[in-house]
Design a protein around this motif. Structure first.
Motif, short mmCIF file in Angstrom:
data_model
loop_
_atom_site.label_atom_id
_atom_site.label_comp_id
_atom_site.label_asym_id
_atom_site.label_seq_id
_atom_site.Cartn_x
_atom_site.Cartn_y
_atom_site.Cartn_z
N THR A 209 9.02 30.56 85.53
CA THR A 209 9.32 29.14 84.92
C THR A 209 9.99 29.29 83.80
N GLY A 210 10.34 30.33 83.20
CA GLY A 210 11.01 30.73 82.08
C GLY A 210 11.15 31.94 81.28
N THR A 212 11.96 34.06 77.55
CA THR A 212 12.41 33.62 75.97
C THR A 212 12.04 34.93 75.17
N TRP A 219 5.83 26.52 73.48
CA TRP A 219 6.97 27.04 74.73
C TRP A 219 6.15 27.31 76.21
N GLN A 223 6.04 25.30 79.76
CA GLN A 223 6.17 25.85 81.07
C GLN A 223 5.21 25.14 82.00
N ASN A 226 6.36 21.82 83.29
CA ASN A 226 7.53 21.97 84.15
C ASN A 226 7.04 22.40 85.58
N ARG A 302 17.52 35.07 83.22
CA ARG A 302 17.07 33.90 84.15
C ARG A 302 17.93 33.91 85.39
#
Length: 359
Positions: A209-210, A212, A219, A223, A226, A302
């Motif tokens: 999902t992400g 970072t 955060w 996620q 999302n 990503r």
């Protein structure tokens, strides 16, 4: 049936007008001689004569041309025996026992195989439940027939059979589990990044999902939101979220899934094997991609992880799904290698290759 038909034809032929069968004096004398000889033989042999079916056939057929009052003097048997033979040949005309089988018709082999398949794939089903499923499929057979098929195959027809195997049990549980886990990525400049991965046990779908450098609770909650939005109605098929006790999750993270009626299950401290599916897919990400690529930053990470996620879900075969990728429902049709050209698609510059036949 053939004998009765032949007998009937013979009777018709012998029933021609008697004028055609009249003989002269020599024939009459011959008949008298034969009649007398017949009487002499009957006195000598008494009950020792055995008649074959052909003998009975002719005696019964010729009896229609001779008046019944003369039968005792002409035929070597009693009138009652002669009438019995006649009734036997007439009965054969209406006897259909040779053309039909007694009892129920045999069950087709395909139906038997289907019964055994339903029993093996549904161990809690009894013979009546299997009969109902067969009726829904358009095969109407008696419950007793299903019972006999199962009994002959050594399967208990009663509904209380042995429980599922460990593989069947775990497969049933996997359909409703989604697991979450963090993994880190070290860039070429020594900066550490964190990625959050979700893995569906049943379908083997991977969701990254992400990425970072600062995985705060806010955060992480975003996620989770999302992911819930991306899954949509598929969230209804999930029952459990499996995660470790990392402090980056928090209660707000759990609340996102609890709102979707999922139970959050936390693994024991320092027990990665309790989340083995996530650990395994993260290991695959490292072995197949991250160990061979120098990550420059968050954007690059990503891009690389998105390419691998697409490859994992759309092309990579999985043993648990009979070598099918998560997004595929069936294997593609086999192509003739001599007539179809095999194409290679390079993923991440050829780090991963996908192969397909040209259309």
């Amino acid at each position: 049936m053939i004998v009765s038909l032949l007998y009937k034809v013979t009777r018709k032929l012998l029933s021609l007008p008697s004028a055609l069968l009249r003989g002269d004096a020599a024939k009459d004398a011959e008949l008298l001689v034969l009649r007398h000889e017949n009487a002499v033989l009957r006195r000598q042999l008494a009950n020792q004569v055995r008649y074959e079916p052909a003998d009975r056939f002719w005696f019964a057929a010729l009896s229609g041309l001779i008046p019944r009052r003369h039968w005792r003097d002409i035929f070597p048997v009693t009138p009652g025996t002669l009438l019995g033979w006649h009734r036997r040949f007439i009965t054969a005309k209406w006897d259909y026992s040779a053309r039909r089988r007694t009892g129920r018709p045999p069950t087709a082999a395909a139906i038997k195989n289907l019964v055994l398949r339903l029993a093996s794939e549904n161990r809690r089903w009894g013979h009546r439940r299997i009969q109902g499923e067969l009726a829904r499929l358009g095969h109407r057979i008696a419950a007793s027939t299903v019972w006999e098929i199962l009994h002959a195959a050594g399967i208990d027809p009663a509904p209380r059979r042995s429980g599922p195997t460990w593989r069947e049990f775990l497969t049933a549980q996997a359909e409703g589990i989604i697991a979450a886990d963090f993994f880190h990525i070290d860039t070429v400049f020594g900066r550490r990044l964190y990625a959050l991965a979700f893995f569906e046990h049943g379908t083997r779908r991977l969701h990254i999902t992400g990425v970072t450098a600062h995985p705060t609770r806010e955060w992480t909650v975003q996620q989770a939101r999302n992911l819930a939005a991306d899954l949509g109605v598929r969230m209804e098929s999930l029952r459990f979220l499996l995660r470790d006790r990392d402090g980056k999750y928090g209660d707000a993270f759990d609340a996102v899934f609890e709102a979707e009626k999922l139970d959050v299950i936390k693994s024991a401290p320092r027990a990665p094997r309790m989340n083995a599916h996530c650990e395994r897919v993260i290991g695959s990400i490292w072995r197949e991609v991250l160990d061979h690529v120098l990550i420059l930053g968050e954007a690059h990470a990503r891009q690389v992880l998105a390419a691998y996620q697409s490859h994992h879900n759309e092309h990579r075969p999985h043993q648990a799904r009979n070598q099918l990728p998560p997004d595929a429902e069936k294997q593609p049709a086999a192509m003739d290698i001599d007539t179809h050209r095999l194409l290679r698609t390079r993923i991440l510059g050829g780090l991963i290759n996908e192969y397909r036949y040209a259309a």
